[in-house]
Each structure stands twice: as C-alpha cells, then as structure tokens.
Design a protein around this motif. Structure first.
Motif, short mmCIF file in Angstrom:
data_model
loop_
_atom_site.label_atom_id
_atom_site.label_comp_id
_atom_site.label_asym_id
_atom_site.label_seq_id
_atom_site.Cartn_x
_atom_site.Cartn_y
_atom_site.Cartn_z
N PHE A 184 -24.02 33.06 37.57
CA PHE A 184 -22.91 33.99 37.84
C PHE A 184 -21.90 33.33 38.79
O PHE A 184 -20.69 33.31 38.50
CB PHE A 184 -23.46 35.33 38.36
CG PHE A 184 -22.49 36.08 39.22
CD1 PHE A 184 -21.20 36.37 38.76
CD2 PHE A 184 -22.83 36.48 40.51
CE1 PHE A 184 -20.29 37.05 39.59
CE2 PHE A 184 -21.93 37.14 41.32
CZ PHE A 184 -20.66 37.43 40.87
N PRO A 185 -22.35 32.71 39.89
CA PRO A 185 -21.37 32.04 40.76
C PRO A 185 -20.64 30.89 40.05
O PRO A 185 -19.47 30.62 40.36
CB PRO A 185 -22.20 31.49 41.92
CG PRO A 185 -23.47 32.28 41.92
CD PRO A 185 -23.71 32.68 40.50
N VAL A 186 -21.30 30.27 39.08
CA VAL A 186 -20.64 29.18 38.34
C VAL A 186 -19.50 29.76 37.50
O VAL A 186 -18.44 29.14 37.35
CB VAL A 186 -21.65 28.41 37.45
CG1 VAL A 186 -20.95 27.36 36.61
CG2 VAL A 186 -22.73 27.76 38.32
N ALA A 187 -19.68 30.97 36.98
CA ALA A 187 -18.60 31.62 36.23
C ALA A 187 -17.40 31.85 37.16
O ALA A 187 -16.25 31.60 36.78
CB ALA A 187 -19.09 32.94 35.64
N LEU A 188 -17.67 32.29 38.39
CA LEU A 188 -16.57 32.50 39.35
C LEU A 188 -15.87 31.18 39.64
O LEU A 188 -14.64 31.10 39.70
CB LEU A 188 -17.11 33.07 40.67
CG LEU A 188 -17.78 34.44 40.63
CD1 LEU A 188 -18.19 34.86 42.04
CD2 LEU A 188 -16.86 35.48 40.02
N GLU A 189 -16.65 30.14 39.82
CA GLU A 189 -16.10 28.82 40.14
C GLU A 189 -15.28 28.27 38.97
O GLU A 189 -14.22 27.69 39.16
CB GLU A 189 -17.23 27.88 40.57
CG GLU A 189 -16.86 26.43 40.77
CD GLU A 189 -15.81 26.18 41.85
OE1 GLU A 189 -15.45 27.11 42.59
OE2 GLU A 189 -15.33 25.04 41.92
N GLY A 190 -15.80 28.47 37.76
CA GLY A 190 -15.06 28.00 36.57
C GLY A 190 -13.70 28.67 36.50
O GLY A 190 -12.67 28.02 36.23
N ALA A 191 -13.67 29.97 36.77
CA ALA A 191 -12.41 30.71 36.70
C ALA A 191 -11.45 30.25 37.81
O ALA A 191 -10.25 30.09 37.57
CB ALA A 191 -12.68 32.22 36.82
N LEU A 192 -11.98 30.02 39.00
CA LEU A 192 -11.13 29.56 40.11
C LEU A 192 -10.51 28.20 39.77
O LEU A 192 -9.31 27.98 40.00
CB LEU A 192 -11.94 29.47 41.40
CG LEU A 192 -11.19 28.94 42.63
CD1 LEU A 192 -10.04 29.87 43.02
CD2 LEU A 192 -12.13 28.77 43.82
N LYS A 193 -11.34 27.32 39.22
CA LYS A 193 -10.84 25.98 38.88
C LYS A 193 -9.70 26.07 37.89
O LYS A 193 -8.69 25.39 38.00
CB LYS A 193 -12.01 25.18 38.27
CG LYS A 193 -12.23 23.78 38.70
CD LYS A 193 -12.78 23.46 40.03
CE LYS A 193 -12.18 24.16 41.20
NZ LYS A 193 -12.91 23.95 42.45
N LEU A 194 -9.84 26.93 36.87
CA LEU A 194 -8.79 27.05 35.86
C LEU A 194 -7.51 27.63 36.49
O LEU A 194 -6.42 27.09 36.28
CB LEU A 194 -9.25 27.93 34.69
CG LEU A 194 -8.26 27.96 33.52
CD1 LEU A 194 -8.19 26.60 32.82
CD2 LEU A 194 -8.62 29.05 32.50
N LYS A 195 -7.66 28.69 37.25
CA LYS A 195 -6.50 29.30 37.92
C LYS A 195 -5.73 28.29 38.73
O LYS A 195 -4.52 28.16 38.64
CB LYS A 195 -6.96 30.37 38.93
CG LYS A 195 -7.23 31.71 38.37
CD LYS A 195 -7.56 32.69 39.50
CE LYS A 195 -9.05 32.75 39.72
NZ LYS A 195 -9.57 34.09 40.02
N GLU A 196 -6.46 27.59 39.60
CA GLU A 196 -5.73 26.80 40.60
C GLU A 196 -5.03 25.59 40.04
O GLU A 196 -3.98 25.22 40.53
CB GLU A 196 -6.62 26.44 41.80
CG GLU A 196 -7.80 25.60 41.49
CD GLU A 196 -8.69 25.39 42.72
OE1 GLU A 196 -8.24 25.55 43.86
OE2 GLU A 196 -9.85 25.02 42.52
N ILE A 197 -5.57 24.98 38.99
CA ILE A 197 -4.86 23.78 38.52
C ILE A 197 -4.06 23.98 37.23
O ILE A 197 -3.15 23.21 36.96
CB ILE A 197 -5.79 22.55 38.37
CG1 ILE A 197 -6.90 22.79 37.37
CG2 ILE A 197 -6.36 22.13 39.73
CD1 ILE A 197 -7.63 21.50 37.01
#
Ligand code: F6R
Length: 366
Positions: free
Chosen positions: A234-247
């Motif tokens: 579940f935290p990896v899903a959050l991290e994946g989404a953050l990575k896409l947003k930020e770059i």
C-alpha cells in the motif's frame, strides 16, 4: 558526473543494487545470522522496553515509514504510529519517555521533521534518526541513528534514498524481532538470506526497462492515474503516485486497493490507467477481484505481478513481473518499475526530470 546516464534520477535508480549493498555492509552478516547496528545495539534496552514507536517524516521518507510500520508490527510486534512531521508537531501529541521516535530523512534538513524531533526530545522520548546525509542537522539532533549510506542523491525525486531507508528499517525490525523473541531463529535466518538476494533481483528488474518505457509511451498523455496496493505494498502505491506527480505533473493518487470501492471507483473509465500491485502472496485473491472490478468498468490496468503469474496476466492490459521474494520485502522490488514508469513518462513529456518545477531537494522551511 551522471555516469553516462541522461539524468541523475535514472543514474540513481540504477544505483539501487549497489546502494542497498552499501547499506548492508558491515551490518548484515547473513551467513552468521547477525545484524550489527551500533545505534540500536548501544540502546537495545530502550528499544526492547519501548511501548511504541512513533515514526515522523515527510514525503517519500514518510512512505518508507509506512512500510516500516508493517515491518515492525509484523516482525517485532511493536506498535507503530507513522506521522507526517508537520501534523505531529502542531497537534499537542502524547509523547512519553517510554516512546521511541524514529525520524526518517534523506537530507537530514527537513524543517518539519527537525522540529518534530526537538519536540519529542523535550517530552523525554528517545529519538533515533535514519538519515542519508552524514552530519546533517537531523543526524546531529537525534540520540542515535543509522545512516542509509545510499551516496549523494541529486535528483529531486527520491529513489535510492527510499529503498535504502526501507533496507535499514528492515534490519532494525529483524534485529528487534529476534531480540524480543518474536521471530523464530529459522525465520530470522531465512529473512537474512532473502534480503541478501534483493540487490541481484533489482538488477534483474532494471533489465526490463524497455518494457516499462513502452508502457510509458502508451500512457504518457493520461491526465489522471490511480495506484493501488495492499499490505506492504500500500505505501508503495502512495510512493508510485507521488513519483508520477512530482516529475511528470500528471495527477495521480495512491490508495489501498480495498478502498477503491469507497470512492475512487467512480473515476474509472477507459481513459484511466490504474497501476495495481498484485504480488503472489499479498492478499492476491482480493487484489485480483479488484482488478476484475476495474476491468468491468473499462479501466486500463498495468499490473505488477510475481514472475510466473497467470491469472492477472489474462485480465491486465500490461503486466510487469518482479522476481519472487518474501512478501515483507517486496516493496524493495515493486518500487523499481514504478520509478522507471514515472521517469519515462516525464522524459516523454519533456519535463525537467532532475529539477521539477516548484520543488527543492531539501525543504528547510516549513
Ligand atoms: C519525493 C521527495 C520529497 C522528500 C521530502 C522529505 O521524491 O523528494 O517528498 O521525500 O521532502 O525529504 P527528506 O527525506 O530529505 O526529509
């Protein structure tokens, strides 16, 4: 200086096998069944007597904290709370001298995280730092700690810092689980062997870069993306989404897979790519039924599965295979294709990958 890579971020993604080996070095003696960490060993009584662990961090480091919550509770049976440093410090939190606060920070300079640990110290808590930058403010302000030894991270989007933070936190969880007698000797030994194989498995995963790049080319014009995972992922899903947003500046959200039907399912149509982490031991059947629900609403599915998967492969539009490992350590693998996916989408869109707009590498103001 970019070692032949087009961007620091790509270089740092590829450095992860080596960075994790550097994190283990001198600490994990897998064949002897020993984990040595001076920062923990020197204060072992405190760790063993702690009522709970409170983890404070921001951004990607907060996501590493969430993975640690699953690890500590599962392996060491210590209750954990994971807090955004900015919320924790302004909430009049309940902290006692029986609490251990773990601050996670790549830069060691994040203002809110630094302020949170000063507050925790003033209430008598023992504060442990997991930092990357040696001699940083947070490293100096904490009572003890363990460096991640990932080497300099230049790209603003955090990559190798995240996986090495999870590595350090896995070692601490195992060490405490063993010291508290919460994990059998045989499981402890087999977990160390499993961890030792992770860098090689990341190496294998990095070789599928072309496949991820192809998927990126298909979805680069999406305006929204959903990332779903359960349990350790579940935290990896959050991290994946953050990575896409930020770059890439594409709007993305991460959700626990089972929460989809409590709202986000309304967003799903044929234009919505949904990245689902569906590893073989991670509540697999339940994630498969989530995938079926998405498919019946025409969502596009990119699934991260374990090698040899057949069920999800038949339903998903794309599958990315990760090598088999213990479920608890899958975040170290499932994270990799998500980093690559964001990277390639951002490059296709012509974004400034290493220095995305409005972001700074260390946030020294609150
Ligand atoms: C995400 C990112 C930020 C940082 C956050 C905390 O890629 O870089 O979300 O993770 O600002 O920074 P540190 O770990 O330096 O405290």
């Amino acid at each position: 200086e970019k070692g032949g890579y087009e961007h620091f971020m790509l270089k740092e993604i590829h450095e992860q096998p080596k960075a994790i080996i550097d994190t283990y070095r001198g600490r994990m003696l897998a064949d002897q069944g020993i984990i040595k960490m001076a920062g923990v060993d020197d204060h072992l009584e405190k760790f063993l007597n702690a009522d709970r662990i409170i983890i404070v961090a921001c951004g990607t480091s907060w996501h590493a904290g969430l993975v640690a919550e699953y690890l500590f509770e599962d392996i060491a049976r210590i209750p954990v709370e994971v807090e955004y440093a900015s919320e924790f410090r302004y909430r009049n939190p309940i902290i006692t001298d029986k609490d251990i606060v773990i601050a996670i920070s790549q830069s060691g300079e994040t203002a809110d995280t630094l302020a949170a640990i000063k507050l925790a110290k003033s209430k008598g808590a023992f504060v442990f730092g997991v930092c990357n930058v040696v001699g940083s403010s947070i490293a100096r302000e904490t009572h003890a700690g363990a460096y991640t030894h990932a080497g300099p991270e230049i790209g603003v989007a955090s990559t190798k810092a995240f996986t090495t933070q999870i590595t350090v936190l896995s070692l601490i969880a195992l060490k405490l689980g063993k010291a508290k007698g919460k994990i059998s000797n045989s499981l402890f030994h087999s977990h160390l062997q499993t961890l030792q194989l992770i860098p090689k498995k990341i190496e294998e995963l990095l070789a599928i870069d072309d496949q991820v790049k192809h998927i990126a080319s298909v979805y680069k014009n999406a305006t929204n993306c959903l990332y779903l995972g359960r349990g350790f992922n579940f935290p990896v899903a959050l991290e994946g989404a953050l990575k896409l947003k930020e770059i890439s500046y594409i709007h993305a959200e991460g959700y626990p897979a089972a929460e989809m039907k409590h709202g986000p399912i309304a967003l799903i149509d044929e234009n919505m790519p949904i990245i689902v982490i569906a590893t073989s031991k991670g509540h697999y059947e339940k994630v498969v039924s989530n995938i079926q629900e998405i498919k019946s609403r025409s969502g596009k599915i990119i699934a991260i599965v374990t090698q040899g998967d057949t069920t999800v492969k038949e339903i998903a539009d794309h599958t990315i295979e990760i090598p088999e490992t213990e479920e608890a350590f899958t975040p170290l693998l499932t994270t990799i294709p998500l980093q690559l996916l964001s990277y390639h989408i951002a490059v296709f869109l012509g974004r400034n990958v290493d220095q995305p707009r409005n972001l700074a590498k260390s946030v020294t103001v609150e």
